[in-house]
Design a protein around this motif. Sequence first.
Motif, PDB file in Angstrom:
ATOM      1  N   HIS A   1       4.279 -24.837 -25.602  1.00 37.91           N
ATOM      2  CA  HIS A   1       4.843 -24.660 -24.259  1.00 37.91           C
ATOM      3  C   HIS A   1       4.792 -25.953 -23.452  1.00 37.91           C
ATOM      4  CE1 HIS A   1       4.371 -23.351 -19.922  1.00 37.91           C
ATOM      5  NE2 HIS A   1       5.621 -23.076 -20.208  1.00 37.91           N
ATOM      6  N   ARG A   2       3.609 -26.500 -23.269  1.00 40.64           N
ATOM      7  CA  ARG A   2       3.464 -27.712 -22.462  1.00 40.64           C
ATOM      8  C   ARG A   2       2.488 -28.727 -23.066  1.00 40.64           C
ATOM      9  NH1 ARG A   2       5.492 -27.444 -16.908  1.00 40.64           N
ATOM     10  NH2 ARG A   2       7.354 -26.187 -17.249  1.00 40.64           N
ATOM     11  N   GLY A   3       2.065 -28.496 -24.303  1.00 35.37           N
ATOM     12  CA  GLY A   3       1.228 -29.480 -24.976  1.00 35.37           C
ATOM     13  C   GLY A   3      -0.262 -29.386 -24.709  1.00 35.37           C
ATOM     14  N   CYS A   4      -0.703 -28.348 -24.012  1.00 34.82           N
ATOM     15  CA  CYS A   4      -2.148 -28.142 -23.846  1.00 34.82           C
ATOM     16  C   CYS A   4      -2.736 -27.690 -25.184  1.00 34.82           C
ATOM     17  CB  CYS A   4      -2.420 -27.051 -22.818  1.00 34.82           C
ATOM     18  SG  CYS A   4      -1.931 -27.464 -21.145  1.00 34.82           S
ATOM     19  N   ASN A   5      -4.007 -27.887 -25.362  1.00 35.45           N
ATOM     20  CA  ASN A   5      -4.654 -27.389 -26.570  1.00 35.45           C
ATOM     21  C   ASN A   5      -5.176 -25.981 -26.348  1.00 35.45           C
ATOM     22  OD1 ASN A   5      -4.177 -29.725 -27.935  1.00 35.45           O
ATOM     23  ND2 ASN A   5      -6.308 -30.295 -28.196  1.00 35.45           N
ATOM     24  N   VAL A   6      -4.950 -25.109 -27.334  1.00 36.37           N
ATOM     25  CA  VAL A   6      -5.567 -23.788 -27.289  1.00 36.37           C
ATOM     26  C   VAL A   6      -7.071 -24.007 -27.327  1.00 36.37           C
ATOM     27  CG1 VAL A   6      -3.586 -22.664 -28.374  1.00 36.37           C
ATOM     28  CG2 VAL A   6      -5.461 -23.449 -29.800  1.00 36.37           C
ATOM     29  N   ASN A   7      -7.820 -23.059 -26.761  1.00 33.07           N
ATOM     30  CA  ASN A   7      -9.265 -23.312 -26.678  1.00 33.07           C
ATOM     31  C   ASN A   7     -10.132 -22.149 -27.123  1.00 33.07           C
ATOM     32  OD1 ASN A   7      -8.968 -21.557 -24.530  1.00 33.07           O
ATOM     33  ND2 ASN A   7     -10.150 -22.812 -23.088  1.00 33.07           N
ATOM     34  N   ALA A   8      -9.512 -21.052 -27.583  1.00 34.89           N
ATOM     35  CA  ALA A   8     -10.330 -19.914 -27.986  1.00 34.89           C
ATOM     36  C   ALA A   8      -9.551 -19.017 -28.937  1.00 34.89           C
ATOM     37  CB  ALA A   8     -10.763 -19.112 -26.765  1.00 34.89           C
ATOM     38  N   VAL A   9     -10.308 -18.338 -29.791  1.00 33.19           N
ATOM     39  CA  VAL A   9      -9.766 -17.264 -30.619  1.00 33.19           C
ATOM     40  C   VAL A   9     -10.581 -16.031 -30.247  1.00 33.19           C
ATOM     41  CG1 VAL A   9      -9.233 -16.461 -32.929  1.00 33.19           C
ATOM     42  CG2 VAL A   9      -9.238 -18.926 -32.459  1.00 33.19           C
ATOM     43  N   THR A  10      -9.934 -15.085 -29.546  1.00 36.48           N
ATOM     44  CA  THR A  10     -10.622 -13.930 -28.989  1.00 36.48           C
ATOM     45  C   THR A  10      -9.799 -12.674 -29.216  1.00 36.48           C
ATOM     46  OG1 THR A  10     -11.454 -15.378 -27.239  1.00 36.48           O
ATOM     47  CG2 THR A  10     -11.664 -13.026 -26.871  1.00 36.48           C
ATOM     48  N   ASP A  11     -10.449 -11.610 -29.632  1.00 37.59           N
ATOM     49  CA  ASP A  11      -9.782 -10.318 -29.813  1.00 37.59           C
ATOM     50  C   ASP A  11      -8.532 -10.422 -30.679  1.00 37.59           C
ATOM     51  OD1 ASP A  11     -11.699  -9.044 -28.214  1.00 37.59           O
ATOM     52  OD2 ASP A  11     -10.574  -9.463 -26.377  1.00 37.59           O
ATOM     53  N   GLY A  12      -8.614 -11.222 -31.736  1.00 31.38           N
ATOM     54  CA  GLY A  12      -7.497 -11.353 -32.663  1.00 31.38           C
ATOM     55  C   GLY A  12      -6.339 -12.178 -32.145  1.00 31.38           C
ATOM     56  N   LYS A  13      -6.556 -12.955 -31.076  1.00 30.48           N
ATOM     57  CA  LYS A  13      -5.510 -13.792 -30.509  1.00 30.48           C
ATOM     58  C   LYS A  13      -6.026 -15.207 -30.291  1.00 30.48           C
ATOM     59  CE  LYS A  13      -3.704  -9.964 -27.817  1.00 30.48           C
ATOM     60  NZ  LYS A  13      -4.851  -9.225 -27.344  1.00 30.48           N
ATOM     61  N   ILE A  14      -5.093 -16.166 -30.428  1.00 26.51           N
ATOM     62  CA  ILE A  14      -5.387 -17.566 -30.127  1.00 26.51           C
ATOM     63  C   ILE A  14      -4.893 -17.801 -28.699  1.00 26.51           C
ATOM     64  CG2 ILE A  14      -4.975 -19.949 -30.819  1.00 26.51           C
ATOM     65  CD1 ILE A  14      -4.130 -18.685 -33.625  1.00 26.51           C
ATOM     66  N   ILE A  15      -5.748 -18.342 -27.844  1.00 23.34           N
ATOM     67  CA  ILE A  15      -5.478 -18.406 -26.412  1.00 23.34           C
ATOM     68  C   ILE A  15      -5.267 -19.846 -25.943  1.00 23.34           C
ATOM     69  CG2 ILE A  15      -6.367 -17.799 -24.123  1.00 23.34           C
ATOM     70  CD1 ILE A  15      -6.003 -15.374 -26.014  1.00 23.34           C
ATOM     71  N   CYS A  16      -4.205 -20.046 -25.149  1.00 22.69           N
ATOM     72  CA  CYS A  16      -3.987 -21.321 -24.467  1.00 22.69           C
ATOM     73  C   CYS A  16      -4.397 -21.149 -23.013  1.00 22.69           C
ATOM     74  CB  CYS A  16      -2.524 -21.752 -24.553  1.00 22.69           C
ATOM     75  SG  CYS A  16      -2.250 -23.340 -23.715  1.00 22.69           S
ATOM     76  N   PRO A  17      -5.322 -21.963 -22.520  1.00 25.71           N
ATOM     77  CA  PRO A  17      -5.834 -21.778 -21.166  1.00 25.71           C
ATOM     78  C   PRO A  17      -4.892 -22.253 -20.063  1.00 25.71           C
ATOM     79  CG  PRO A  17      -6.797 -23.743 -22.093  1.00 25.71           C
ATOM     80  CD  PRO A  17      -5.978 -23.096 -23.198  1.00 25.71           C
ATOM     81  N   CYS A  18      -3.924 -23.079 -20.383  1.00 29.31           N
ATOM     82  CA  CYS A  18      -3.099 -23.690 -19.328  1.00 29.31           C
ATOM     83  C   CYS A  18      -2.159 -22.697 -18.654  1.00 29.31           C
ATOM     84  CB  CYS A  18      -2.306 -24.859 -19.891  1.00 29.31           C
ATOM     85  SG  CYS A  18      -3.381 -26.222 -20.380  1.00 29.31           S
ATOM     86  N   HIS A  19      -1.444 -21.904 -19.439  1.00 34.78           N
ATOM     87  CA  HIS A  19      -0.484 -20.964 -18.861  1.00 34.78           C
ATOM     88  C   HIS A  19      -0.616 -19.578 -19.475  1.00 34.78           C
ATOM     89  CE1 HIS A  19       1.292 -25.020 -18.188  1.00 34.78           C
ATOM     90  NE2 HIS A  19       1.345 -24.528 -16.960  1.00 34.78           N
ATOM     91  N   ASP A  20      -1.752 -19.311 -20.121  1.00 29.51           N
ATOM     92  CA  ASP A  20      -2.081 -17.997 -20.680  1.00 29.51           C
ATOM     93  C   ASP A  20      -1.189 -17.539 -21.821  1.00 29.51           C
ATOM     94  OD1 ASP A  20      -4.279 -17.655 -18.945  1.00 29.51           O
ATOM     95  OD2 ASP A  20      -2.938 -17.004 -17.348  1.00 29.51           O
ATOM     96  N   SER A  21      -0.591 -18.473 -22.562  1.00 26.30           N
ATOM     97  CA  SER A  21       0.128 -18.072 -23.772  1.00 26.30           C
ATOM     98  C   SER A  21      -0.881 -17.554 -24.777  1.00 26.30           C
ATOM     99  CB  SER A  21       0.886 -19.257 -24.386  1.00 26.30           C
ATOM    100  OG  SER A  21       2.001 -19.603 -23.595  1.00 26.30           O
ATOM    101  N   GLU A  22      -0.451 -16.580 -25.586  1.00 24.33           N
ATOM    102  CA  GLU A  22      -1.298 -16.021 -26.632  1.00 24.33           C
ATOM    103  C   GLU A  22      -0.519 -16.023 -27.940  1.00 24.33           C
ATOM    104  OE1 GLU A  22      -2.574 -12.140 -25.390  1.00 24.33           O
ATOM    105  OE2 GLU A  22      -3.655 -12.923 -23.665  1.00 24.33           O
ATOM    106  N   PHE A  23      -1.238 -16.296 -29.019  1.00 26.27           N
ATOM    107  CA  PHE A  23      -0.647 -16.356 -30.349  1.00 26.27           C
ATOM    108  C   PHE A  23      -1.404 -15.432 -31.281  1.00 26.27           C
ATOM    109  CE2 PHE A  23      -0.067 -20.285 -28.095  1.00 26.27           C
ATOM    110  CZ  PHE A  23       1.278 -20.567 -28.276  1.00 26.27           C
ATOM    111  N   ASP A  24      -0.678 -14.853 -32.220  1.00 28.38           N
ATOM    112  CA  ASP A  24      -1.290 -14.005 -33.243  1.00 28.38           C
ATOM    113  C   ASP A  24      -2.038 -14.904 -34.223  1.00 28.38           C
ATOM    114  OD1 ASP A  24      -1.976 -11.826 -34.773  1.00 28.38           O
ATOM    115  OD2 ASP A  24       0.067 -11.230 -35.223  1.00 28.38           O
ATOM    116  N   LEU A  25      -2.828 -14.305 -35.095  1.00 28.79           N
ATOM    117  CA  LEU A  25      -3.593 -15.066 -36.088  1.00 28.79           C
ATOM    118  C   LEU A  25      -2.691 -15.730 -37.116  1.00 28.79           C
ATOM    119  CD1 LEU A  25      -6.627 -12.662 -36.585  1.00 28.79           C
ATOM    120  CD2 LEU A  25      -6.467 -14.690 -35.113  1.00 28.79           C
ATOM    121  N   ASP A  26      -1.395 -15.366 -37.129  1.00 23.30           N
ATOM    122  CA  ASP A  26      -0.434 -16.045 -38.017  1.00 23.30           C
ATOM    123  C   ASP A  26       0.332 -17.127 -37.265  1.00 23.30           C
ATOM    124  OD1 ASP A  26       1.393 -14.686 -36.416  1.00 23.30           O
ATOM    125  OD2 ASP A  26       2.239 -13.499 -38.062  1.00 23.30           O
ATOM    126  N   GLY A  27      -0.072 -17.411 -36.020  1.00 25.00           N
ATOM    127  CA  GLY A  27       0.534 -18.465 -35.220  1.00 25.00           C
ATOM    128  C   GLY A  27       1.718 -18.030 -34.376  1.00 25.00           C
TER     129      GLY A  27
END
Length: 90
Positions: free
Chosen positions: A38-64
């Motif tokens: 989205h904007r080049g921030c680094n994701v910072n957590a894997v929580t509840d089966g999702k990969i989380i980006c803290p900058c704008h709250d994008s979420e990704f599945d474990l398959d990306g």
Amino acid sequence: MLTKTSDVPVGSGVIVADTVITQPTAGVFKGFSPVCPHRGCNVNAVTDGKIICPCHDSEFDLDGSVVKGPAKAPLAAKPIAVQGTSIVAG
């Protein structure tokens, strides 16, 4: 070596250096760039089966794939390999 297979929980993942490593199902490991498309921030957590980006709250599945935007593209795949009980950059 990036990490041990035992350090990556089934149904979750870890962020090691510049690689996100997930284990969506037992024995299946996937690697991704931590850079959110989205904007080049680094994701910072894997929580509840999702990969989380803290900058704008994008979420990704474990398959990306995108679960929740604003990101529209998946995380970029990053080659990894399992060697015995170790996960290494591929």
